[in-house]
Design a protein around this motif. Structure first.
Motif, short mmCIF file in Angstrom:
data_model
loop_
_atom_site.label_atom_id
_atom_site.label_comp_id
_atom_site.label_asym_id
_atom_site.label_seq_id
_atom_site.Cartn_x
_atom_site.Cartn_y
_atom_site.Cartn_z
N GLY A 55 57.26 24.53 60.53
CA GLY A 55 57.62 23.83 59.29
C GLY A 55 57.00 22.44 59.25
N HIS A 56 57.06 21.75 60.37
CA HIS A 56 56.46 20.41 60.44
C HIS A 56 54.95 20.47 60.23
N GLN A 57 54.30 21.43 60.92
CA GLN A 57 52.85 21.58 60.79
C GLN A 57 52.43 21.94 59.37
N LEU A 58 53.27 22.67 58.66
CA LEU A 58 52.97 23.04 57.28
C LEU A 58 53.32 21.94 56.28
N GLY A 59 53.92 20.88 56.78
CA GLY A 59 54.27 19.77 55.90
C GLY A 59 55.55 19.96 55.13
N TYR A 60 56.40 20.89 55.56
CA TYR A 60 57.68 21.08 54.88
C TYR A 60 58.57 19.87 55.17
N ASP A 61 59.05 19.25 54.12
CA ASP A 61 59.95 18.12 54.32
C ASP A 61 61.29 18.32 53.60
N SER A 62 61.52 19.50 53.10
CA SER A 62 62.77 19.81 52.42
C SER A 62 63.86 20.13 53.45
N TRP A 63 65.02 19.54 53.24
CA TRP A 63 66.14 19.84 54.12
C TRP A 63 66.53 21.31 54.04
N LEU A 64 66.18 21.98 52.93
CA LEU A 64 66.52 23.40 52.79
C LEU A 64 65.80 24.25 53.82
N TYR A 65 64.55 23.91 54.12
CA TYR A 65 63.82 24.67 55.15
C TYR A 65 64.51 24.52 56.50
N TYR A 66 64.74 23.29 56.91
CA TYR A 66 65.31 23.04 58.23
C TYR A 66 66.76 23.49 58.32
N GLY A 67 67.50 23.34 57.23
CA GLY A 67 68.89 23.83 57.20
C GLY A 67 68.95 25.34 57.28
N GLY A 68 68.06 26.00 56.55
CA GLY A 68 68.01 27.47 56.59
C GLY A 68 67.63 27.98 57.97
N CYS A 69 66.68 27.31 58.61
CA CYS A 69 66.31 27.70 59.97
C CYS A 69 67.48 27.46 60.93
N GLY A 70 68.23 26.39 60.68
CA GLY A 70 69.42 26.14 61.49
C GLY A 70 70.46 27.23 61.34
N LEU A 71 70.63 27.71 60.11
CA LEU A 71 71.56 28.83 59.89
C LEU A 71 71.09 30.10 60.60
N ALA A 72 69.78 30.35 60.52
CA ALA A 72 69.23 31.54 61.19
C ALA A 72 69.42 31.42 62.70
N TYR A 73 69.20 30.23 63.24
CA TYR A 73 69.40 29.99 64.67
C TYR A 73 70.87 30.19 65.05
N SER A 74 71.77 29.70 64.22
CA SER A 74 73.20 29.90 64.47
C SER A 74 73.55 31.38 64.52
N ASN A 102 68.11 41.53 60.08
CA ASN A 102 67.57 41.45 58.72
C ASN A 102 68.10 40.21 58.02
N HIS A 103 69.31 39.76 58.39
CA HIS A 103 69.85 38.51 57.83
C HIS A 103 69.08 37.32 58.36
N VAL A 104 68.74 37.35 59.63
CA VAL A 104 67.94 36.27 60.21
C VAL A 104 66.60 36.18 59.48
N GLY A 105 65.94 37.32 59.33
CA GLY A 105 64.65 37.35 58.64
C GLY A 105 64.76 36.87 57.21
N ALA A 106 65.82 37.25 56.52
CA ALA A 106 66.01 36.82 55.13
C ALA A 106 66.22 35.31 55.06
N LEU A 107 67.01 34.77 55.98
CA LEU A 107 67.24 33.32 56.00
C LEU A 107 65.94 32.56 56.24
N VAL A 108 65.14 33.04 57.18
CA VAL A 108 63.87 32.36 57.47
C VAL A 108 62.93 32.49 56.28
N PHE A 109 62.88 33.66 55.66
CA PHE A 109 62.00 33.86 54.50
C PHE A 109 62.37 32.92 53.36
N VAL A 110 63.66 32.89 53.02
CA VAL A 110 64.11 32.02 51.94
C VAL A 110 63.87 30.55 52.30
#
Length: 123
Positions: A55-74, A102-110
Motif C-alpha cells: 500500500g505504501h509503495q503504491l502511494g495509498y494514503d487513505s485510512w480505509l486501505y490500512y484499516g481494511g488491511c487491519g481488519l483482514a489481519y484481525s 474468502n472474507h479475508v480476500g474480500a476485505l483486502v480487495f475492497v
C-alpha cells in the motif's frame, strides 16, 4: 501471497495430518506440529506487513486501505487463535476457518479499491 497461503493451507492440512503421516507426506501441519499456532501468527504478521508495504509503495494514503488491511489481519489472527488443530474427524472447526479466507480476500480487495480510488497521490 505466499505467507497468507501458508496460514490457510496449514490450517486446512491439519484435518488430514493422520492420513498424511500414514502416506509419508511432508505437510506443513506435520512439520509445524504443536508449534503451528505461533508459526502461523508469524506468517499472519508477515502477510499484514506485506499488505502495508505494498500500500505504501503504491502511494495509498487513505485510512480505509490500512484499516481494511487491519481488519483482514484481525480475521487471520482470529482464525489461528480459534483453530482446533487437534479436532476430531467430522468437526468443521478447521474447514470453517479455511473457508472464511474468502472474507479475508474480500476485505483486502475492497481495501485496495478504496486505497486506489481515495488516494490523493497520483501514481
Amino acid at each position: 501471497g505466499v505467507a497468507w497461503t501458508i496460514v490457510y493451507d496449514t490450517l486446512y492440512a491439519h484435518q488430514d495430518k493422520k492420513d498424511d503421516a500414514k502416506l509419508g507426506l511432508k505437510s506443513t501441519a506435520l512439520h509445524f506440529g504443536e508449534n503451528t499456532k505461533p508459526i502461523l501468527h508469524t506468517f499472519s504478521t508477515l502477510t499484514f506487513t506485506n499488505w502495508l508495504l505494498v500500500g505504501h509503495q503504491l502511494g495509498y494514503d487513505s485510512w480505509l486501505y490500512y484499516g481494511g488491511c487491519g481488519l483482514a489481519y484481525s480475521h487471520l489472527l482470529w482464525q489461528v487463535q480459534t483453530a482446533d488443530i487437534n479436532a476430531k474427524d467430522g468437526d468443521d472447526n478447521l474447514g470453517s476457518r479455511f473457508r472464511s479466507n474468502n472474507h479475508v480476500g474480500a476485505l483486502v480487495f475492497v481495501s485496495c479499491v478504496a486505497g486506489n480510488v481515495l488516494s490523493t497521490t497520483v501514481v
